[in-house]
Scaffold this motif. Structure first.
Motif, short mmCIF file in Angstrom:
data_model
loop_
_atom_site.label_atom_id
_atom_site.label_comp_id
_atom_site.label_asym_id
_atom_site.label_seq_id
_atom_site.Cartn_x
_atom_site.Cartn_y
_atom_site.Cartn_z
N TYR A 105 2.96 -66.85 26.67
CA TYR A 105 4.26 -66.68 26.33
C TYR A 105 4.55 -65.88 25.18
N ALA A 106 3.70 -66.50 24.32
CA ALA A 106 3.76 -65.48 23.04
C ALA A 106 3.23 -64.10 23.15
N VAL A 107 2.45 -63.95 24.06
CA VAL A 107 1.79 -62.40 24.48
C VAL A 107 2.69 -61.62 24.98
N VAL A 108 3.48 -62.25 25.83
CA VAL A 108 4.66 -61.34 26.57
C VAL A 108 5.86 -61.26 25.74
N GLY A 109 6.09 -62.11 24.57
CA GLY A 109 7.16 -62.23 23.64
C GLY A 109 8.00 -63.42 24.27
N LEU A 110 8.04 -64.40 24.81
CA LEU A 110 8.81 -65.21 25.42
C LEU A 110 8.42 -66.50 24.75
N SER A 111 7.93 -66.75 23.60
CA SER A 111 7.48 -67.95 23.17
C SER A 111 8.61 -69.02 22.77
N LYS A 112 9.87 -68.51 22.66
CA LYS A 112 10.95 -69.29 22.64
C LYS A 112 11.42 -69.86 23.87
N LEU A 113 11.46 -69.17 25.04
CA LEU A 113 11.79 -69.60 26.35
C LEU A 113 10.88 -70.72 27.11
N ARG A 114 9.50 -69.82 26.81
CA ARG A 114 8.33 -70.76 27.58
C ARG A 114 8.69 -71.17 29.10
N TYR A 115 8.72 -72.36 29.39
CA TYR A 115 8.76 -72.89 30.64
C TYR A 115 10.36 -72.53 31.18
N ARG A 116 11.27 -72.41 30.36
CA ARG A 116 12.42 -71.89 30.91
C ARG A 116 12.86 -70.44 31.46
N ALA A 117 11.66 -69.53 31.04
CA ALA A 117 11.84 -68.28 31.48
C ALA A 117 11.70 -67.96 32.94
N THR A 118 12.86 -67.20 33.18
CA THR A 118 13.03 -66.84 34.60
C THR A 118 11.84 -65.69 35.01
N LEU A 119 11.54 -65.42 36.22
CA LEU A 119 10.72 -64.40 36.57
C LEU A 119 11.10 -63.11 36.18
N ASP A 120 12.47 -62.97 36.20
CA ASP A 120 13.30 -61.81 35.67
C ASP A 120 12.99 -61.54 34.14
N ASP A 121 12.92 -62.68 33.47
CA ASP A 121 12.60 -62.48 32.19
C ASP A 121 11.38 -62.26 31.74
N ILE A 122 10.35 -62.50 32.67
CA ILE A 122 8.97 -62.38 32.49
C ILE A 122 8.79 -60.86 32.72
N ILE A 123 9.34 -60.36 33.88
CA ILE A 123 9.05 -58.86 34.21
C ILE A 123 9.60 -57.99 33.06
N GLN A 168 -0.41 -74.43 36.06
CA GLN A 168 -1.68 -74.73 35.70
C GLN A 168 -1.37 -74.81 34.12
N TRP A 169 -0.76 -73.43 33.77
CA TRP A 169 -0.76 -73.30 32.16
C TRP A 169 0.42 -74.05 31.57
N ASP A 170 1.71 -74.08 32.47
CA ASP A 170 2.79 -75.05 32.01
C ASP A 170 2.29 -76.33 31.66
N SER A 171 1.27 -76.79 32.57
CA SER A 171 0.97 -78.35 32.57
C SER A 171 0.32 -78.54 30.99
N VAL A 172 -0.32 -77.68 30.60
CA VAL A 172 -1.20 -77.97 29.24
C VAL A 172 -0.62 -77.05 28.24
N ASP A 173 0.51 -76.50 28.19
CA ASP A 173 0.92 -75.55 27.17
C ASP A 173 1.09 -76.31 25.89
N PRO A 174 0.11 -76.03 24.81
CA PRO A 174 0.19 -76.90 23.72
C PRO A 174 1.49 -76.74 22.83
N SER A 175 2.35 -75.59 23.04
CA SER A 175 3.38 -75.40 22.13
C SER A 175 4.51 -76.18 22.85
N VAL A 176 4.68 -77.36 23.90
CA VAL A 176 5.67 -78.05 24.56
C VAL A 176 4.89 -79.30 24.16
N SER A 177 5.76 -79.95 23.53
CA SER A 177 5.44 -81.21 22.87
C SER A 177 5.13 -82.34 23.90
#
Length: 365
Positions: A105-123, A168-177
């Motif tokens: 998420y940080a790599v694509v610039g979405l570290s604040k939204l993270r799992y809340r990011a939509t597909l449109d946000d990611i694109i 799989q990534w969201d399941s272990v995302d260390p930035s989400v408590s």
């Protein structure tokens, strides 16, 4: 026909003759075959002709070329930095070979939204990153052979746009408590546990997920909320944390051993996660002020019923006691009367005997 080359595919369809048989009849006919030239054209064909790789390989090649073209078309455009997350030196220095350790998420610039990011946000976020970090644009700025972070961007985009890999990534995302609130926390219950249940709801196979609510939430909704969480159906998995590469095994037995080890570790992590969530729900239901109030109401109702029952039992016991006392008094009174009658009969009998003796004495004299 493609732009810089000629490539023609010609197909002639020849029909086989009808079978010879004595009983066959011709009910219709076919027109004479016509030779047609089919021309293929486009960027996909260009890649395919120029390459000895597979069709999938040339599709990837086309994707890279399209990204290069997009970067070249806008290499003079300045992106609005105020809308983007800051890129630290550590982030830009990531090694694409160590992609499993990077924050996608940080790599694509979405570290604040993270799992809340939509597909449109990611694109949209990915497009910004490509325009800024594509190797061709870096080369135009004098940074040659600088494509490491671009590879990280592409890997992050690959993972975040694939439903299974993103899960799989969201399941272990260390930035989400994953933290469980302290059972001794005396703060506002809803402010503490509301975000926790919202955070955990992202793993639910059942959507929408009921949320905690507030002090005014009706009892039936509160109770159904806890019923839902005690029967929570989670899609969370732990494949991303597999430490061994299954394809790296030297032989089939070794691969099976690695697969078994990974499967066991995933199962243990899943078990621990289920227990962690159960602890959260247990603690919440124990200190939820609404549940405490409901329990008190139920207790008062039970006490009222018990008190009413005890009062009825007390009155029944008193009535029984009173009836027993009345019966005892009646029995005693009856016994006294019988005793008096007995004494009276005895007195009468004595008087009769006395009179009989007197008469007998009178006549004998």
């Amino acid at each position: 026909m493609c732009g810089s080359c000629e490539h023609t595919v010609s197909d002639i369809i020849t029909l086989s003759p009808a079978p010879e048989a004595a009983q066959t009849k011709v009910h219709g006919g076919f027109s004479a075959p016509i030779k047609r030239n089919v021309s293929t054209a486009g960027v996909y064909l260009q890649h395919y002709i120029r390459s000895d790789n597979t069709f999938v390989d040339h599709l990837h090649s086309h994707a890279d070329e399209a990204a290069t073209a997009a970067a070249a078309a806008v290499k003079d455009i300045d992106l609005d930095e105020g809308e983007d997350e800051e890129e630290s030196e550590d982030l830009l220095d990531l090694d694409p070979k160590e992609w499993k350790d990077q924050d996608h998420y940080a790599v694509v610039g979405l570290s604040k939204l993270r799992y809340r990011a939509t597909l449109d946000d990611i694109i949209k976020a990915h497009r910004k990153k490509v325009l800024r970090h594509h190797p061709d644009k870096k080369a135009a700025q004098g940074h040659l052979n600088d494509d490491r972070f671009f590879k990280c961007i592409q890997k992050a985009f690959e993972i975040l746009t694939d439903v299974t890999k993103r899960r799989q990534w969201d399941s272990v995302d260390p930035s989400v408590s994953d933290a469980v609130p302290s059972a001794k926390d005396k703060g506002n219950f809803f402010a503490t546990y509301g975000p926790v249940f919202e955070r955990e709801s992202r793993f639910s196979n059942v959507q929408p997920v009921p949320q905690l609510g507030d002090e005014s939430t009706p009892r039936e909704i509160v109770e159904s909320f806890y019923e839902f969480w005690y029967a929570f159906d989670s899609w969370r998995s732990f494949e991303y944390l597999d430490k061994e590469d299954v394809d790296g095994g030297n032989n089939r037995d070794n691969k099976r051993w690695i697969e078994g080890k990974n499967k066991k570790e995933r199962a243990n992590r899943k078990k621990e996660d289920i227990q962690r969530l159960r602890t959260i729900v247990d603690q919440a239901i124990k200190i939820d002020p609404r549940m405490i109030m409901f329990k008190e109401e139920d207790k008062n109702k039970r006490n009222a019923k018990r008190n009413a029952r005890e009062e009825e039992e007390r009155k029944a016991a008193e009535a029984k006691k009173l009836a027993a006392e009345e019966a005892k008094k009646l029995a005693e009174s009856q016994a006294e009367k019988e005793e008096e009658l007995k004494k009276l009969r005895q007195q009468n009998h004595k008087q009769l005997k006395k009179e009989q003796r007197a008469i007998k004495k009178y006549f004998s004299s």
